[in-house]
Every structure is written in C-alpha cells, then in structure tokens.
Design a protein around this motif. Structure first.
Motif, short mmCIF file in Angstrom:
data_model
loop_
_atom_site.label_atom_id
_atom_site.label_comp_id
_atom_site.label_asym_id
_atom_site.label_seq_id
_atom_site.Cartn_x
_atom_site.Cartn_y
_atom_site.Cartn_z
N LEU A 109 0.83 -1.21 0.00
CA LEU A 109 0.00 0.00 0.00
C LEU A 109 0.86 1.26 0.00
CD1 LEU A 109 -2.60 -1.38 2.53
CD2 LEU A 109 -3.02 -0.90 0.13
N ALA A 110 2.12 1.10 -0.37
CA ALA A 110 3.08 2.22 -0.48
C ALA A 110 3.22 2.99 0.83
CB ALA A 110 2.68 3.15 -1.63
N GLY A 167 -3.10 -10.07 -8.60
CA GLY A 167 -2.37 -8.81 -8.70
C GLY A 167 -2.89 -7.73 -7.78
N GLY A 168 -3.94 -8.03 -7.03
CA GLY A 168 -4.53 -7.02 -6.14
C GLY A 168 -3.95 -7.04 -4.75
N VAL A 169 -4.75 -6.68 -3.76
CA VAL A 169 -4.25 -6.51 -2.40
C VAL A 169 -4.82 -7.54 -1.42
CG1 VAL A 169 -3.76 -4.06 -2.71
CG2 VAL A 169 -5.99 -4.74 -1.85
N GLY A 170 -5.33 -8.66 -1.97
CA GLY A 170 -5.98 -9.66 -1.12
C GLY A 170 -5.06 -10.28 -0.08
N ASP A 173 -1.71 -14.25 -4.14
CA ASP A 173 -1.95 -12.82 -3.91
C ASP A 173 -3.42 -12.48 -3.62
OD1 ASP A 173 -2.71 -13.23 -6.49
OD2 ASP A 173 -1.31 -11.81 -7.38
N SER A 174 -4.31 -13.47 -3.71
CA SER A 174 -5.69 -13.18 -3.31
C SER A 174 -6.12 -13.92 -2.05
CB SER A 174 -6.65 -13.45 -4.47
OG SER A 174 -6.49 -14.76 -4.95
N ILE A 175 -5.18 -14.60 -1.40
CA ILE A 175 -5.48 -15.29 -0.14
C ILE A 175 -4.53 -14.78 0.93
CG2 ILE A 175 -5.55 -17.52 1.08
CD1 ILE A 175 -6.27 -18.87 -1.50
N LEU A 176 -5.08 -14.43 2.07
CA LEU A 176 -4.24 -13.93 3.14
C LEU A 176 -3.47 -15.07 3.82
CD1 LEU A 176 -4.40 -10.95 5.05
CD2 LEU A 176 -4.34 -12.93 6.55
N ASP A 177 -2.20 -14.81 4.06
CA ASP A 177 -1.31 -15.81 4.63
C ASP A 177 -1.49 -15.84 6.16
OD1 ASP A 177 0.78 -17.53 5.13
OD2 ASP A 177 2.36 -16.17 4.42
#
Ligand SMILES: *Cc1c(COP(=O)(O)O)cnc(C)c1O
Length: 347
Positions: free
Chosen positions: A98-99, A183-186, A246-250
């Motif tokens: 998120l920069a 490619g998103g923020v998931g 990238d779409s599943i939270l670790d």
C-alpha cells in the motif's frame, strides 16, 4: 518512549463477563507518527479520541492496513504472545503493497510488550479469554492529492476478548462477488478489503449464512478463504487447504494448524481445491469437516454450506480434527503444553 499512565483504570466500569467483542478497549494505546521520512514520537498514553484533518488522505484513498493478534494469560499469571514477529512481518508486507513505510520490528516489539504489561490486568485467565491486539497504520497527510501520503500514524489498541462466534456457522460459497483478485491486495490486511466484503456478506446473511467462502475472481472455480479466516476441509482422512497466493491472506493460524496437523500425523495437502470437488465430496459423504482458522476465532467448525441455492450439511462426527487441532493450538497459546515450535513469546 514516552509513557503517560491513566490515573485510575476503567476496568471496574466494565463487566468482563458480558460484552460485545471489539466494543471495549483497555486503558492505554500506543501511537507513533511518521514525518519527513522517519518514525517519531513513540508514546503510550491513555486510550482516547484524537483529532485529525478532514483532508487526511486515509479518508479519501483508504491507505490503511492493520494486524490482529492475541495475548494469553496462563495459570501463573504469566502473559504470552503467539508468534508476534509474524504479525510484524505481515504488517510490513501489507504496508509495502500500500506504499506505506515499514514500522521497525524492534519498536513494534517494545511498544507491544510495554503496552500489554501496563494493561495486563485486563486479561482474564482461562482458555477462551484473551486480549485482542490491533496494530494499524493509516495515511495522515493533510492532502487530497491522489498520491501516497507523506505522513502516517502507527497505533496499537487492545480489546479484551472471549469466545468469538458461537456455533452452527453456515457459509455460502460465493459465485458472483469477489473479495480479491490476481495482482490485487488480497494478501495484505488492507482496511479496504473488509469494506468491500460487507455488502456481499449482508446479502449472504439475508439468506441465512454467517459468512462467505470466496472463490477465485476469474471463474469462481477454486476455493480461496472466508474473509476473516482461512479454510480447511477434511475429505475422508485428508486435511486440505488452499495454497496462499496474492488473493489469499497468509494466516498465521493457518500455518500453525498445518504444522500441528503434520505433527499429529494427519495427512495434509496444500493444493488448489475446486468447488466441484467439494460438492461431489459433500454429496458422496466423503466431506467430513470444514473449519475456519484465524486469530479471532482460533478454529471455527462450520456445519454446512450453500452453493447455487442448494444447501449441504456436514455430518456430525466423533474425533473431530477441528476440535483436536484447536485444543493443540490453545494448549500452546495458554502455556498448558510444551512449545515444540517455539511459538510462544513471553511478555
Ligand atoms: C487476518 C485474516 C485471516 C486470518 O489470519 P490470522 O493470521 O490467522 O489471524 C484470514 N483471512 C483474512 C482475509 C484476514 O484478514
């Protein structure tokens, strides 16, 4: 670090046996500001409201992320965190996506332990009781320019917690809305990921479900996770969970469950899971259990799910793996068992 303590604890005003999770907070909070490229003025002070400009960029562009972790009290009044450095690493990863600037590990651990020590009388003993800890970062520059902020605040607040959801949780496998995309923020604990879930979750609630099982945003063909929890499926005697991407939270609970399951000798597979595979396993009776994992719920058994207007109920089974793994995890968290993985961190 500057420390200002409250004159008299608010704990006597609260009935710790009867409250809604997330609605009451301990006496103190941690605040630190980011200005001109540096984290400055770390401070622990009484929990309180503060003023912020209407132009603060967080309100306009949602540049914010958070963490969720817990502290547990054992029978000897000792307080333990569970894998806290994992939470630190994850908020750094979320921030990067998120920069936003990384918050330093040493300061994170110092703030966390000091704050918990000061408010430790808010933690009740006994499995199920804990202190939920919410570190978060938000963009605080007074500007509606559509670029990343130059100023941030990093804060930690704490809320007493007891058992989260009750029982009889049913979930809906979503086949139209998406939580996250490629490619998103998931994978990040971005505040906006939650905002985007409320509407579809409300629709599912109207149909009688408590939560949604998200599927991949391209074809809604593969199981992802449940929005606040990662998911596990027991098909006959194999425990399945989807690989993170990238779409599943670790989830930290997820990886702990995987390690515990392997240690218990349970056959565990980490691989993509098709919705169609679950449906056939549910129909044939091979699907024995579904459970969610997450800091708030620890392990949450799911009793059934809906998919395209059909409901599937899971059998009631003896020797539930969800119950077994939850107990193993709790035993480590509450310093009941030994800690072969070195997950506990004494406060
Ligand atoms: C926080 C979170 C989880 C659970 O992660 P834990 O580290 O186990 O608490 C799962 N999914 C999403 C989307 C989350 O935000």
């Amino acid at each position: 670090m500057k420390i200002e303590k409250i004159k008299k604890s608010n704990i006597s005003k609260i009935d710790l046996n009867n409250f809604a999770f997330g609605s009451i907070f301990t006496d103190h909070m941690f605040v630190c500001s980011y200005k001109a490229g540096q984290w400055v003025n770390p401070e622990i002070k009484p929990y309180q409201s503060f003023s912020i400009s209407p132009s603060a960029s967080v309100f306009h562009y949602g540049q914010a992320c958070f963490e969720g972790m817990k502290a547990f009290k054992d029978d000897n009044e000792k307080v333990w965190l569970f894998r806290p450095k994992e939470n630190h690493q994850r908020i750094v990863k979320s921030s990067e996506r998120l920069a936003m600037p990384a918050f330093p590990e040493e300061l994170f651990m110092e703030a966390l332990t000091l704050l918990i020590k000061i408010d430790k009388h808010w933690i009740k003993k006994g499995v199920g009781n804990s202190l939920y800890i919410r570190p978060f970062i938000f963009a605080n520059q007074e500007s509606i320019g559509a670029t990343e902020s130059t100023d941030y605040k990093f804060m930690i607040i704490c809320a007493p917690a007891n058992t989260y959801y009750t029982s009889n949780v049913r979930v809906k496998i979503e086949d139209s809305y998406s939580r996250a995309s490629k490619g998103g923020v998931g994978f990040a604990k971005a505040a906006g990921n939650y905002a985007a879930q409320f509407y579809p979750t409300n629709l599912a609630k109207k149909e009688g479900f408590q939560q949604i099982i998200w599927t991949d945003s391209s074809n809604h063909e593969y199981i992802e996770e449940a929005g606040t929890m990662n998911l596990f499926f027991r098909i006959n005697d194999t425990l399945l969970t989807a690989p993170t991407n990238d779409s599943i939270l670790d989830g930290i609970t997820r990886k702990s469950i995987i390690d515990l399951a392997k240690k218990e000798g349970l056959k565990t597979e980490i691989r993509p899971i098709k919705v169609s595979e679950l449906i056939s396993a549910a129909k044939s009776g091979d699907l024995k259990e579904i459970f969610g994992s997450g800091t708030a719920v620890v392990v949450l058994p799911i009793i059934g799910f809906g998919y395209k207007n059909t409901n599937y109920d899971l059998p009631i089974i003896e020797n539930s793996w969800a119950i077994l793994l939850k107990k193993k995890l709790n035993d480590i968290q509450y310093n009941i068992s030994n800690d072969p993985f070195n997950w506990r961190h004494e406060v």
